[in-house]
Design an enzyme around this catalytic site. Structure first.
Site, short mmCIF file in Angstrom:
data_model
loop_
_atom_site.label_atom_id
_atom_site.label_comp_id
_atom_site.label_asym_id
_atom_site.label_seq_id
_atom_site.Cartn_x
_atom_site.Cartn_y
_atom_site.Cartn_z
N GLU A 53 49.01 14.17 32.08
CA GLU A 53 49.86 15.25 32.58
C GLU A 53 50.60 14.76 33.81
O GLU A 53 49.97 14.28 34.77
CB GLU A 53 49.02 16.46 32.97
CG GLU A 53 48.42 17.17 31.76
CD GLU A 53 47.64 18.41 32.15
OE1 GLU A 53 47.18 19.10 31.24
OE2 GLU A 53 47.46 18.66 33.36
N ASP A 64 48.98 26.61 42.47
CA ASP A 64 48.21 25.44 42.89
C ASP A 64 47.50 25.63 44.20
O ASP A 64 47.97 26.32 45.09
CB ASP A 64 49.15 24.23 42.99
CG ASP A 64 49.55 23.71 41.63
OD1 ASP A 64 48.64 23.31 40.87
OD2 ASP A 64 50.75 23.72 41.30
#
Lengths: 265, 400
Positions: A53, A64
Site C-alpha cells: 500500500e 489517520d
C-alpha cells in the site's frame, strides 16, 4: 487458467492461496522520510510484501493517527504529490502489486479518468479512497469499477449487517477490514471480536480479507494471520522507518514476515 | 408562527452537485442513524415545540429586530438589524447547539464533542452541555488556544475539556480533523456537534434548519415593522451558518436579493484570505463536496482573516450551490474594511459588532452610492464584538 477479467490482485491472491501463504501488506507514505529514502524503502519492502500500500500524502488526513499524519506532512514538505507518487511507484518497478491509498481530494483534482489511465500504464493494481465509502459518489466509483484498477473497500467494526451488503457490493481485489474503531496507529491489543467480524464479512463476500489498524508486533501479526488472508502493517512500519531508517524497517518487516509464516502452535 | 423549518432544499443529501457524505466507513452507520432520526423529527411539531421552548428559555429568543438610524444615514439606505448578538453567549451559534444537544439526548448519547476556531461555538456547546448535564470535549487549534485565552477559560468554567490541537496548521481545520478522529474512535457514545453548515450529510441541512429560526423570525419582524419584505438580506460567510439561517427565511422570495460577504483577509490576490466562494475551487474536505481553498494538487491551503470565525478554507455546500445557481451574490471584504466598519458601527449605533459581522457591515457601507430609494436592507448581526476587543486593540496598535 488466468482469464482476462482477473485483476492483478485476483491473480496474486490465487497464487497466495495455492502457496498457503498469508499475505503481508505493508503501508508506506510516499515521499517519507525523504523522497530518496522512500524509493529505497519501497524496494526493501518489496522483498517481504505480497501487496504494497502506497499512501498519497494529504494536508488533512482525518482518518489517520499521529504517525501517518506526521509522515504525510513531512512528505508534503518534501514536495510529494499524487503525480510524483505515481512516478515514484513507476521508478521503483515493484514485484508486488501496488494499491494506492489516498484521500479523495488529491484524486479529484488530478482527475479520476486521468489517474486511472496513468495507473493502468504503470501497472497499479488497486485504489483505496479513505473518505469515499461505498455508494458515496457513483461518478467517482463507476469509472474505477470499470477500469482494470481494483476499487478496494473498507469494512469497519461499525459496519452493520444491512450496510455490509452495500459495502461489499462491487468490491474488488480484497476487503480491508478495520480491526478497531478509531484512526490508524499502533495499539496494545488487536481488537476483541475480530474473529467474529471476520466470520461476518466472510459470510457476505468471497473476497480475500486483509486486516489492518493497530497491528504493530510479530505476535499481533501472527494472531491476525490465523484469522485473515492478509495482515496490513502501516503506522508501526512508518514509525520504525522514521526512527531507524530503511535498515531498521528491514529488520522489523523481516520479523513480521517470519511471524506470519510460522505455523500455528 | 410555524415552528417547522422551511422546505428542504437538498435531494439525497446534496445541493446540486455539492454536499454528500465523504467519510471513513466507520462513520457511515452513525450518519445513517442520525439521518433517520433527523428525517423523523424534521416534520414532528412536538420536537420543534420543545426546541423553541428551550430557545426562549435558554437563549432568550426571539431575538430583536432593531432600527439602525445613524448607520442607515451613513450607508445611504435603511438598514434593519437582526440582533443575534443579544442571544445568550453573544452569537447565533447557540441556536444550533441547543438543537443538536436535543438530538443527542434522543439518541441516548452522553458525550459531546465539538470543534471551535475563536471559541464561540465551543462556548455555545459547553453552555448547552452544562445545562443538559452532558460530558463536553472541545477541540481547538493550539494557535487559537493561545490567541483566545478568555474563551478557553470560559469553556473550562462551563465544565468542558478543551483539547489544544498541535497537528497541521494548528487552527480550525485541524481542530475539525481532530474532532472527526475522536468521533471515529468513540462513535457509539458520542455525538459530534459541528458548528457550521459544513461536514457530511445531514449536518449542513440540520445546522441550517436550527439556524433558520433567524430567517423565519426576521421575515415576520420586518413585515410587521416595515409592512413589506426587505430588498436585500446581507450576512457574513465563513462556514456560513448565520447566513444560511437568515437566507432560509427568504430563499422562496425571488424579489429579495441575498448577499453573502466573505473575508478577503489581506486581499484575494495575496493568498492570505478566506474567500472560498470568491477564489476557491470545488473539492472534498471534512466529509463534504464544496468550494475550497486548495492548491493545484488538491492540498488544502491555510485560510487567513482578521476574524477567527471566518478563518476556514471551506464553506457550506448549500452556499456553493447558491453561488453556482446565482440565487445568492457573494462578495469579499478585506481586513482593513472590516476593522474600519467595526469601529464606525460601534460609534454610530452603540453596538460593538463581531469582526465577522463587520465584513457584512463594510459591504453595506461600500454600496453607499448605488442604493435605490425603495431599498430596505436586513443585516444579520450575527454576534457581538466583545470577544474581539483585545484583538482589535492589538491589531490597530501594531499599525504604522
Amino acid at each position: 487458467m488466468i482469464t482476462s477479467s482477473e485483476s492483478l490482485l485476483d491473480r496474486q491472491w490465487a497464487a497466495l492461496r495455492e502457496a498457503r501463504r498469508t499475505a503481508l501488506v505493508p503501508y508506506l507514505t510516499a515521499g517519507y522520510p525523504t523522497v530518496a529514502d522512500s524509493l529505497d524503502a519501497l524496494r526493501m519492502v518489496d522483498s517481504y510484501a505480497d501487496v504494497i500500500e502506497v499512501g498519497v500524502p494529504f494536508s488533512d488526513p482525518l482518518a489517520d493517527g499521529p504517525t501517518i499524519q506526521t509522515s504525510s506532512f513531512r512528505a508534503l514538505e518534501n514536495g510529494m504529490t499524487l503525480e510524483r507518487t505515481l512516478a515514484l511507484v513507476a521508478e521503483a518497478n515493484l514485484r508486488a502489486p501496488v494499491v494506492l491509498f489516498s484521500y479523495l481530494n488529491p484524486v479529484m483534482q488530478y482527475g479520476v479518468e486521468r489517474l486511472l489511465q496513468d495507473a493502468e500504464r504503470i501497472g497499479i493494481a488497486g485504489l483505496l479512497l479513505t473518505d469515499l465509502p461505498a455508494g458515496a459518489d457513483r461518478a467517482v466509483e463507476d469509472p474505477i469499477l470499470q477500469s482494470s484498477v481494483d476499487l478496494i473497500r473498507l469494512v469497519a467494526p461499525t459496519t452493520v449487517a444491512s450496510r455490509l451488503a452495500q459495502a461489499v457490493d462491487g468490491a474488488q481485489g480484497f476487503l480491508y477490514v478495520v480491526a478497531r474503531l478509531g484512526v490508524t496507529g499502533v495499539s496494545q491489543d488487536v481488537a476483541q471480536g475480530l474473529a467474529q467480524s471476520i466470520a461476518t464479512v466472510r459470510a457476505a463476500s468471497t473476497l480475500p480479507i486483509a486486516v489492518g489498524f493497530g497491528i504493530s508486533t510479530p505476535a499481533q501479526a501472527r494472531e491476525v494471520a490465523h484469522l485473515a488472508d492478509g495482515v496490513v502493517v502501516g503506522s508501526a512500519l512508518v514509525d520504525v522507518l522514521g526512527r531507524e531508517g530503511v535498515a531498521g524497517a528491514d529488520r522489523f518487516l523481516g520479523a513480521l514476515r517470519t511471524a506470519i509464516d510460522t505455523e500455528a502452535p | 408562527m410555524t415552528l417547522i423549518p422551511p422546505p428542504e432544499t437538498s435531494v439525497d443529501g446534496r445541493f446540486g452537485p455539492y454536499g454528500g457524505r465523504y467519510v471513513p466507513e466507520t462513520l457511515v452507520a452513525a450518519l445513517d442513524d442520525l439521518t433517520t432520526l433527523y428525517d423523523g423529527v424534521r416534520s414532528d411539531p412536538e420536537f420543534w415545540e420543545e426546541y423553541h421552548a428551550l430557545l426562549k428559555e435558554i437563549v432568550g429568543r426571539p431575538s430583536h429586530l432593531s432600527e439602525a438610524p445613524r448607520f442607515s444615514e451613513a450607508a445611504g439606505v435603511r438598514v434593519l438589524l437582526k440582533r443575534e448578538d443579544l442571544n445568550h453567549t453573544g452569537a447565533h451559534k447557540i441556536n444550533n447547539t441547543v438543537g443538536q444537544a436535543l438530538l443527542a439526548r434522543r439518541m441516548g448519547k452522553t458525550r459531546i464533542i465539538a470543534e471551535t476556531g475563536a471559541g464561540q461555538h465551543g462556548v455555545a456547546t459547553a453552555t448547552i452541555c452544562a445545562r443538559f448535564g452532558l460530558e463536553c470535549v472541545v477541540y481547538m487549534g493550539a494557535e487559537d488556544v493561545a490567541r483566545q485565552e478568555l474563551n478557553v477559560y470560559r469553556m473550562r468554567l462551563l465544565g468542558a475539556t478543551v483539547v489544544p490541537v498541535t497537528s497541521g496548521t494548528r487552527t480550525l481545520k485541524d481542530a475539525t480533523n481532530e474532532a472527526l478522529r475522536d468521533w471515529v474512535t468513540n462513535v457509539p457514545t458520542t455525538h459530534y456537534i459541528i458548528g457550521s453548515v459544513v461536514g457530511p450529510d445531514p449536518f449542513p441541512r440540520m445546522v441550517r434548519d436550527f439556524q433558520s429560526v433567524i430567517g423565519v423570525e426576521a421575515k415576520r419582524q420586518v413585515q410587521v415593522r416595515a409592512g413589506r419584505l426587505p430588498s436585500h438580506v446581507v450576512a457574513c460567510v465563513g462556514g456560513g451558518s448565520n447566513a444560511m439561517g437568515i437566507f432560509a427565511g427568504f430563499l422562496g422570495e425571488a424579489d429579495v436579493a441575498l448577499v453573502g460577504v466573505e473575508a478577503a483577509g489581506e486581499g484575494v490576490t495575496t493568498g492570505l484570505h478566506s474567500a472560498t466562494l470568491t477564489a476557491g475551487r470545488p473539492g472534498v474536505l471534512h466529509g463534504t463536496l464544496s468550494y475550497l481553498l486548495q492548491d493545484a494538487d488538491g492540498q488544502i491551503l491555510p485560510a487567513h482573516s482578521v476574524s477567527a470565525g471566518l478563518d476556514y478554507p471551506g464553506v457550506g455546500p448549500e452556499h456553493s450551490w447558491l453561488r453556482d445557481s446565482r440565487r445568492v451574490d457573494y462578495h469579499a471584504v478585506d481586513d482593513n474594511g472590516a476593522l474600519s466598519a467595526f469601529q464606525q458601527f460601534a460609534q454610530l449605533e452603540g453596538i460593538i459588532p463581531a469582526l465577522e459581522t463587520s465584513h457584512a457591515i463594510a459591504w453595506i457601507l461600500a454600496q453607499r452610492e448605488s442604493w435605490s430609494p425603495q431599498d430596505l436592507v436586513l443585516l444579520c448581526l450575527s454576534g457581538r464584538g466583545d470577544k474581539d476587543v483585545a484583538h482589535v486593540a492589538a491589531t490597530l496598535a501594531a499599525r504604522p
